[in-house]
Design a protein around this motif. Sequence first.
Motif, PDB file in Angstrom:
ATOM      1  N   GLY A 797      29.518  40.048  50.799  1.00  0.00           N
ATOM      2  CA  GLY A 797      30.414  40.785  49.838  1.00  0.00           C
ATOM      3  C   GLY A 797      29.456  41.708  48.862  1.00  0.00           C
ATOM      4  N   GLY A 798      29.523  42.953  48.772  1.00  0.00           N
ATOM      5  CA  GLY A 798      28.496  43.715  48.003  1.00  0.00           C
ATOM      6  C   GLY A 798      28.925  44.669  47.033  1.00  0.00           C
ATOM      7  N   CYS A 799      28.452  44.924  46.277  1.00  0.00           N
ATOM      8  CA  CYS A 799      28.988  45.658  45.064  1.00  0.00           C
ATOM      9  C   CYS A 799      27.755  46.588  44.695  1.00  0.00           C
ATOM     10  N   GLY A 800      27.716  48.011  45.015  1.00  0.00           N
ATOM     11  CA  GLY A 800      26.796  49.037  44.519  1.00  0.00           C
ATOM     12  C   GLY A 800      27.040  49.555  43.232  1.00  0.00           C
ATOM     13  N   GLN A 801      26.448  50.469  42.787  1.00  0.00           N
ATOM     14  CA  GLN A 801      26.820  51.323  41.434  1.00  0.00           C
ATOM     15  C   GLN A 801      28.106  51.974  41.582  1.00  0.00           C
ATOM     16  N   ASN A 802      28.310  52.641  42.677  1.00  0.00           N
ATOM     17  CA  ASN A 802      29.429  53.486  43.010  1.00  0.00           C
ATOM     18  C   ASN A 802      30.743  52.594  43.081  1.00  0.00           C
ATOM     19  N   GLU A 803      30.357  51.514  43.905  1.00  0.00           N
ATOM     20  CA  GLU A 803      31.644  50.541  43.915  1.00  0.00           C
ATOM     21  C   GLU A 803      31.943  49.972  42.737  1.00  0.00           C
ATOM     22  N   LEU A 804      31.051  49.555  41.665  1.00  0.00           N
ATOM     23  CA  LEU A 804      31.505  49.159  40.412  1.00  0.00           C
ATOM     24  C   LEU A 804      32.081  49.813  39.498  1.00  0.00           C
ATOM     25  N   SER A 805      31.695  51.324  39.579  1.00  0.00           N
ATOM     26  CA  SER A 805      32.494  52.312  38.704  1.00  0.00           C
ATOM     27  C   SER A 805      33.988  52.511  39.157  1.00  0.00           C
ATOM     28  N   GLN A 806      34.077  52.173  40.798  1.00  0.00           N
ATOM     29  CA  GLN A 806      35.356  52.655  41.096  1.00  0.00           C
ATOM     30  C   GLN A 806      36.206  51.450  41.433  1.00  0.00           C
ATOM     31  N   GLY A 807      35.740  50.173  40.965  1.00  0.00           N
ATOM     32  CA  GLY A 807      36.379  49.129  41.083  1.00  0.00           C
ATOM     33  C   GLY A 807      36.796  48.425  42.488  1.00  0.00           C
ATOM     34  N   VAL A 808      35.760  48.813  43.389  1.00  0.00           N
ATOM     35  CA  VAL A 808      36.005  48.410  44.937  1.00  0.00           C
ATOM     36  C   VAL A 808      34.818  47.718  45.697  1.00  0.00           C
ATOM     37  N   VAL A 809      35.024  46.849  46.606  1.00  0.00           N
ATOM     38  CA  VAL A 809      33.662  46.135  46.907  1.00  0.00           C
ATOM     39  C   VAL A 809      33.619  46.671  48.646  1.00  0.00           C
ATOM     40  N   PRO A 826      39.670  47.206  47.447  1.00  0.00           N
ATOM     41  CA  PRO A 826      40.047  47.051  45.772  1.00  0.00           C
ATOM     42  C   PRO A 826      39.639  45.419  45.377  1.00  0.00           C
ATOM     43  N   ARG A 827      39.035  45.595  44.046  1.00  0.00           N
ATOM     44  CA  ARG A 827      38.516  44.440  43.743  1.00  0.00           C
ATOM     45  C   ARG A 827      39.622  43.409  43.436  1.00  0.00           C
ATOM     46  N   ASP A 828      40.577  43.843  43.184  1.00  0.00           N
ATOM     47  CA  ASP A 828      41.857  42.892  42.846  1.00  0.00           C
ATOM     48  C   ASP A 828      42.310  41.971  43.912  1.00  0.00           C
ATOM     49  N   SER A 829      42.140  42.824  45.107  1.00  0.00           N
ATOM     50  CA  SER A 829      42.676  42.200  46.351  1.00  0.00           C
ATOM     51  C   SER A 829      41.495  41.773  47.432  1.00  0.00           C
ATOM     52  N   PHE A 830      40.508  41.582  46.692  1.00  0.00           N
ATOM     53  CA  PHE A 830      39.139  41.223  47.485  1.00  0.00           C
ATOM     54  C   PHE A 830      39.025  39.813  47.990  1.00  0.00           C
ATOM     55  N   VAL A 831      39.649  39.139  47.117  1.00  0.00           N
ATOM     56  CA  VAL A 831      39.828  37.506  47.550  1.00  0.00           C
ATOM     57  C   VAL A 831      40.679  37.101  48.709  1.00  0.00           C
ATOM     58  N   ALA A 832      42.016  38.011  48.751  1.00  0.00           N
ATOM     59  CA  ALA A 832      42.828  37.866  49.711  1.00  0.00           C
ATOM     60  C   ALA A 832      42.251  38.292  50.881  1.00  0.00           C
ATOM     61  N   GLU A 833      41.756  39.289  51.030  1.00  0.00           N
ATOM     62  CA  GLU A 833      41.115  40.187  52.212  1.00  0.00           C
ATOM     63  C   GLU A 833      39.999  39.333  52.932  1.00  0.00           C
TER      64      GLU A 833
END
Length: 838
Positions: A797-809, A826-833
């Motif tokens: 699971g990775g988060c770059g600068q763009n992902e961090l600003s957009q709230g996605v992974v 979406p970071r909110d549904s990351f764990v479920a996915e």
Amino acid sequence: MAAERTTITLGGKGSSFSSSSVYKIASGVANVRIDSSAIERFTTKPLPLIKRSSFGIPQGLLTNEETRASLAVLLNKLLLSNSGSVRSVLPVKILEILNSKDETFEFGGEVEVTEGENVVLEKSCASLVGVCSVVDHKSTALSQIVDSVAALSCEATRGDVSSFSSLDSGDGFGNKDAISVAGDLKVLLNGSKAVGKVETEEVSKIPRIHGKFREVVRSVHSDARVELNSGVKGGKSGSGNSGVGEALGTTLLALSMSVKSLGECSFLRAKLCVESVGDESLRKLLLEKSCVEYENLKSGYKLALAEEDQCRLAHKLNESLGIVWRIVGLEAAAAYFVLAGGDKEETKSGDAAKEESKSDKKKKKNEKKAVLGKGTSVVIQFIKERLVTNLESFNPESHGFDILLAKVKELVESNENRRLPKLPKGTRDFAKEQMIVREKAFSIIQNVFKKHGATALDTPVFELRETLMGKYGEDSKLIYDIADQGGELCSLRYDLTVPFARYVAMNGIVSFKRYQIAKVYRRDNPSKGRYREFYQCDFDIAGLSEPMGPDFEVVKILTELLDKLEIGDYVVKLNHRKLLDGMLEICGVPAEKFRTICSSIDKLDKQSFEQVKKEMVEEKGLSSEIADRIGSFVKEKGAPMELLTKLREEGSEFLANNSSKEALDELSIMFEALERSKCSHRIVFDLSLARGLDYYTGVIFEAVCKGAEVGSIAAGGRYDNLIGMFGSKQVPAVGMSLGIERVFNIMEEQQKQAVRATETQVLVSVMEDNKLGKLRNLLVCCGKLISMQSILDPLDGGCGQNELSQGVVTLKKVVEGSKEEVKDVPRDSFVAELLKRL
């Protein structure tokens, strides 16, 4: 300019005198001083003095070196015995003689001594101990240098050294000194291309002859050390020192025999080397000198054997050692000339050197010299630097061989020339992939044991030797003994059963169900599936219970274990010790031979009956008729209830024997229980199963995996008398042991599992800890194994600068080189996915 003498101090508190120190004093390279504390120990009371005309040292017999050694020992004995007074002049007189550089000894007529000093002069055996110390020093040095020279001869004669590797049979009866010599020779010859395939007795017997020499030298060293550091007790009889001469004489006589054998062995190797020396005059000189020395050695040995005086024996032995040193030097020279190319330039006259044709020189230049061992190369270089033109004065004892000795000792002990590390035979390392399999198997085994109510126990890896001995029958020879370091004789544990029995007895336990998973050690002959260090997984039930209940439970647990480990098809062979005893009694075997014959029968899974019969008849004294009758019984095997019914048929000899009838009744109860538990199809009733261990008293069993050539994978049985050997109370017990190493071998061969080296399930690429901390915490709460490393494992699971600003992974699933990527989760549904994809 002569080298400055060192100083050796005698009489210091807690100091000890060594043969090496005696030799330094004897050879004139060390002065002697008396420690001030020793002088203070002399009495200040004036003691009556008596006159003596001699120091008790034989005149005209000993060499200057031996005389100086005797005086050094005498002085030390006087200091140890506290026998003088401040008025005494004897110690001072001896000190003056030892520190004098005169080659002749003038004892100066009469000397006044105290009564105590007179006892020391009469009873100390100073001359014998002194010469013995010189012999000890020289033989110790020779025992190490002779191996190096022998290694050169192995190369010079193209000798076959393969037999050096077969000395350790692994059965506990190997000659340790011979094995040690062979090991040192292999270190010296490591990397050598000069050794060949020429089988000669002169080469093959090196380890045994040199090993025996080492053994006897060690004995001489031990005796000399004791005598050098013991005082002389007073009294009319001098009983505290009685027997010193006889004891040392016995040891020195043994050394005389070994010195003669060593010298003969070296002479024969020298002759072999001489035959390959190219220069005829040199060859003749080497052979002539070698033969003269060998004849001197033989005649000296005969004189030593006839000598009744121990001091004269020590003197003649010292002479023989000098001869052997020279023989070894000639062997070294002969081997050198062969390995260095035949002739040595310095041995030729100037004219002869000029007459050598250019073609001969070119031929010699083009000759490819064999690559020597890294150890023997050191020896060759040393000889090259010191070998003189005509060999007349080449004697390794007088050519600084102590320097070479130090180099060789360092080479052998540090093993610097063999950089490739090596495991001891019968042991293994386990890589990370293997450890995953092992940990999983141990977990399965532990869970099964706990499920059946067993609690864990751990015992020391070593026990008192007396605890282990007498419990394993003929296998007791495989027990590893530990050198006595603390006043107790100990041995590494052979199994986990005897330590368990010792624990139960020590703690007065009458009922106990335990499991233990731990390493055991056996000095066995390593082969496929047979190791010297390995894990056993034991389950035991101790205490009174209903008939055959625990026996059934243990066998049932064994089948459950093997099923869960999924090792393939297997069978559990089962028998009863009382049935075996009854069978042997029916066949006419004497009761005192039951256990040893059981050990023979137990080999039927590896040997034919004819081989086993030969052992029973020729080694164990059974008649051929009795052995054949045993053979007619042990061939019986089959399904449990079927064979049991056959053995209980009317008229069966087993029913007429009390022991076998009792066994059949017990087996009937057990077989019925196994049938009800649906595991009797795994059992084979086999009358050839004997289990060689002495402590079994009832049911015995052994599990074998079909199609796997690793021997038994588990075994066990009832042992009702073992615990009672350690206490006053007999506690009946039954147990089983799983040989997990063989199970792992089977797993590896079958390649049942694709093993991952790590159990990490999720990898989080770290960019900003403060932002990703929440993701990490979420994963931990989900119970998933995660890593914060910078590698890709199965799911990333990775988060770059763009992902961090957009709230996605971004999710990446990596399996065997392929990669599946899911972006913009979406970071909110990351764990479920993530959980869905795991």
